[in-house]
Design a protein around this motif. Structure first.
Motif, PDB file in Angstrom:
ATOM      1  N   UNK A 243      -0.072  -0.577   1.723  1.00 39.80           N
ATOM      2  CA  UNK A 243       0.191   1.444   2.849  1.00 39.80           C
ATOM      3  C   UNK A 243       1.034   0.435   4.115  1.00 39.80           C
ATOM      4  N   UNK A 244       0.478  -0.401   4.455  1.00 36.49           N
ATOM      5  CA  UNK A 244       1.299  -1.016   5.358  1.00 36.49           C
ATOM      6  C   UNK A 244       2.625  -1.432   5.403  1.00 36.49           C
ATOM      7  N   UNK A 245       2.943  -1.926   4.372  1.00 33.63           N
ATOM      8  CA  UNK A 245       4.255  -3.025   4.112  1.00 33.63           C
ATOM      9  C   UNK A 245       5.058  -1.774   3.871  1.00 33.63           C
ATOM     10  N   UNK A 246       4.096  -0.817   2.694  1.00 32.73           N
ATOM     11  CA  UNK A 246       5.119   0.805   2.684  1.00 32.73           C
ATOM     12  C   UNK A 246       5.863   0.914   3.927  1.00 32.73           C
ATOM     13  N   UNK A 247       4.905   1.528   4.258  1.00 35.38           N
ATOM     14  CA  UNK A 247       5.326   2.164   6.099  1.00 35.38           C
ATOM     15  C   UNK A 247       6.525   1.609   6.704  1.00 35.38           C
TER      16      UNK A 247
END
Length: 333
Positions: A243-247
């Motif tokens: 999720x960090x990468x997605x955001x």
């Protein structure tokens, strides 16, 4: 300062620039001019206010600004320099500019002999530009997690059916809030189970003018026949569960706010990682029971680890309630 904060709200709520207002005062406290920022590429609030002065100019005036005057040259020049050149004697601001490039305006003013006072009504000003500050301070989009459930926390019956738990007023409020965000995010599991369109629609089912970009999180590909592939804004497939990468990728695409409507797995992961800024919980006065809960594991192994929230608003929507909350462990924003 409260007038400056209110003026800022005239500017666009979305975009790369914050909503900022400025009030210029004579030494006796009477109004000389006021202004606000109207969006990227337009004069900042301070320059807008300065432009409205007559021949007397700004010499000796006090500038009251809801955000620390910027100290960089982008599409417009630095506001700190504009205030110095105009001869302003004192600058009062609410919130310090968190930008790596734009911060430092207060120090520049001080170095030039201008009297500077910061932190006036900082909490009110922070709340007014909270989504922008989240992006600036955390380097990720503002994240809203939403779910609709029964009073006992169920989002579907035992057979998986879920349409509808809440009433028409609550569902329409969801569509309005979808349209207020840059992107709407779900997991692959939600796409496979529900085949949603992820659009924002009015009471008649017509598309609203503002549509969030649909984002699907997960490593499995979205089926070619999925309805979300017909979305007017196209489809972003993350190809990742990080999720960090997605955001981070979404921010690079210009997405500054994300509306999370995924199932319990995706919602719980956002919560577990501390990535949620606002919770929207639509509660229907019904009981369902069974296994389909709104959330699953959050990393809470003992009652002392429970995640306490602060309720900021409760709104009746027909027979339902909308509860807006945020994490008590995080300072605003």
């Amino acid at each position: 300062m409260r007038r400056a904060i209110d003026l800022g709200q005239n500017g666009p709520a979305r975009g790369v620039n914050p909503q900022v207002g400025c009030v210029l005062l004579h030494p006796d406290g009477t109004l000389a001019a006021e202004g606000w920022h109207r969006g990227a590429g337009t004069p900042h609030a301070e320059v807008d206010a300065l432009s409205k002065l007559g021949e007397a100019g700004a010499r000796g005036l006090t500038a009251v600004v809801s955000l620390e005057p910027c100290n960089h040259t982008g599409r417009t020049g630095p506001c700190s320099a504009a205030l110095i050149d105009a001869g302003v004697a004192r600058v009062v601001y609410a919130v310090s500019d968190p930008g790596d490039v734009s911060r430092g305006g207060a120090q520049r003013l001080l170095d030039s002999g201008v009297d500077v006072i910061g932190g006036i009504l900082a909490d009110e000003a922070t709340e007014a530009i909270r989504p922008w500050l989240v992006v600036a301070r955390h380097g990720r989009p503002f994240v809203t997690v939403k779910w609709a459930s029964s009073l006992d926390g169920r989002t579907a019956a035992a057979d998986g059916s879920s349409q509808w738990i809440t009433g028409a007023a609550a569902r329409q409020d969801v569509h309005r809030r979808r349209a207020e965000h840059d992107a709407i995010l779900v997991g692959t599991g939600t796409v496979l189970a529900d085949d949603p369109t992820l659009t924002a629609r009015d009471e008649r089912g017509e598309l609203l003018p503002d549509q969030p970009v649909p984002v699907v999180v997960g490593e499995r590909p979205v089926p070619g026949a999925a309805r979300v592939r017909q979305h007017p804004r196209g489809l972003v497939e993350s190809g990742s569960r990080d999720l960090g990468r997605v955001l981070g990728d979404l921010l690079d695409r210009g997405v500054r706010s994300v509306f999370v409507e995924g199932g319990p797995t995706v919602a719980s992961e956002f919560i577990r990682l501390g990535l949620v800024d606002d919770y929207l919980v639509y509660l229907a006065p019904t009981l369902i029971g069974g296994p389909h809960t709104a959330l699953d594991r959050l990393g809470v192994e003992t009652i002392d680890d429970q995640r306490r929230l602060r309720v900021t608003d409760v709104t009746p929507l027909g027979d339902d309630l909308l509860i807006v909350a945020r994490d008590t462990l995080r300072r605003t924003p």
